[in-house]
Motif scaffolding. Structure first.
Motif, PDB file in Angstrom:
ATOM      1  N   ALA A   1       5.893   0.472   6.775  1.00 62.53           N
ATOM      2  CA  ALA A   1       5.407   1.758   7.259  1.00 62.53           C
ATOM      3  C   ALA A   1       6.174   2.202   8.495  1.00 62.53           C
TER       4      ALA A   1
ATOM      5  N   ASP B   1       0.801  -1.220   0.000  1.00 65.13           N
ATOM      6  CA  ASP B   1       0.000   0.000   0.000  1.00 65.13           C
ATOM      7  C   ASP B   1       0.833   1.269   0.000  1.00 65.13           C
ATOM      8  N   HIS B   2       2.159   1.126  -0.098  1.00 69.43           N
ATOM      9  CA  HIS B   2       3.024   2.285   0.070  1.00 69.43           C
ATOM     10  C   HIS B   2       3.909   2.522  -1.147  1.00 69.43           C
TER      11      HIS B   2
ATOM     12  N   GLU C   1       1.495   6.760   1.692  1.00 70.69           N
ATOM     13  CA  GLU C   1       0.346   5.927   1.348  1.00 70.69           C
ATOM     14  C   GLU C   1       0.024   6.235  -0.117  1.00 70.69           C
TER      15      GLU C   1
END
Length: 212
Positions: free
Chosen positions: A173, A114-115, A129
């Protein structure tokens, strides 16, 4: 020749196009911004100028896919640089978000999960993000100059600086430096990962390192 598209580029671009899931080619260029092209007919489907036309800039790093977005960068040396995320929907490009701090000029962005990770030319890393551009962290990774782009095995990110030092961080993250290895030779290349090996090319040697 199947087709040709006239361009008004005032400076060389080194980026290569990205192919979307629908098969459209998307190019980045200082003057043109983002250009979406039908690869069969050569028809320009959409084009949006999103970079700073008042300054001399150059698109070097290649755009990357991030879900349904395309992230591209442009800039020049010590001038401000731009990372812009565009959505191609129903044949039209539209800007979704942009970042203009610690954006890479030469290294390509890399998307994992997701990054999206931006590894700038002076060793500042930014994790965002990828659908919103929200900055998760921004940290110094290494202080040298980078001409190559980061690569990843899905869990770790590797990048080789110009002095020949391999920097490894977590593809996460949470910012975490996992390792630093000095190869002792100058380097201008991007590492590669294949067959469980990390391949590194310096000015004088090609090395394969077995992953663990």
């Amino acid at each position: 020749k199947r087709w040709e598209i006239p361009r008004r580029s005032l400076r060389l671009s080194y980026s290569v196009p990205v192919v979307t899931s629908g098969g459209t080619l998307v190019f980045t260029n200082w003057q043109h911004g983002f250009t979406a092209v039908d690869p069969v007919s050569g028809k320009v489907l959409s084009e949006v100028s999103v970079f700073n036309l008042r300054k001399k800039e150059r698109a070097i790093s290649s755009p990357v896919l991030a879900g349904d977005l395309i992230i591209g960068t442009c800039g020049f040396t010590n001038e401000p640089k731009h990372a812009v995320a565009m959505k191609l929907e129903r044949g039209k490009l539209e800007e979704v978000w942009r970042i203009e701090r610690n954006v890479p000029h030469i290294p390509c962005p890399i998307v994992i999960g997701d990054h999206a990770f931006l590894w700038d030319d002076k060793g500042i890393g930014t994790c965002v993000e990828h659908q919103t551009g929200e900055v998760i962290w921004r940290e110094r990774i290494g202080g040298a100059t980078y001409f190559g782009s980061p690569v990843s095995d899905g869990e770790k990110i590797f990048c080789l600086d110009a002095d020949g030092t391999v920097h490894c961080i977590a593809a996460s993250a949470r910012f975490q430096i996992l390792g630093i290895t000095e190869l002792g030779e100058l380097c201008r290349s991007t590492p590669a990962i294949a067959h469980g090996n990390l391949y590194l090319r310096t000015f004088g040697h090609l090395m394969a390192v077995r992953g663990r």
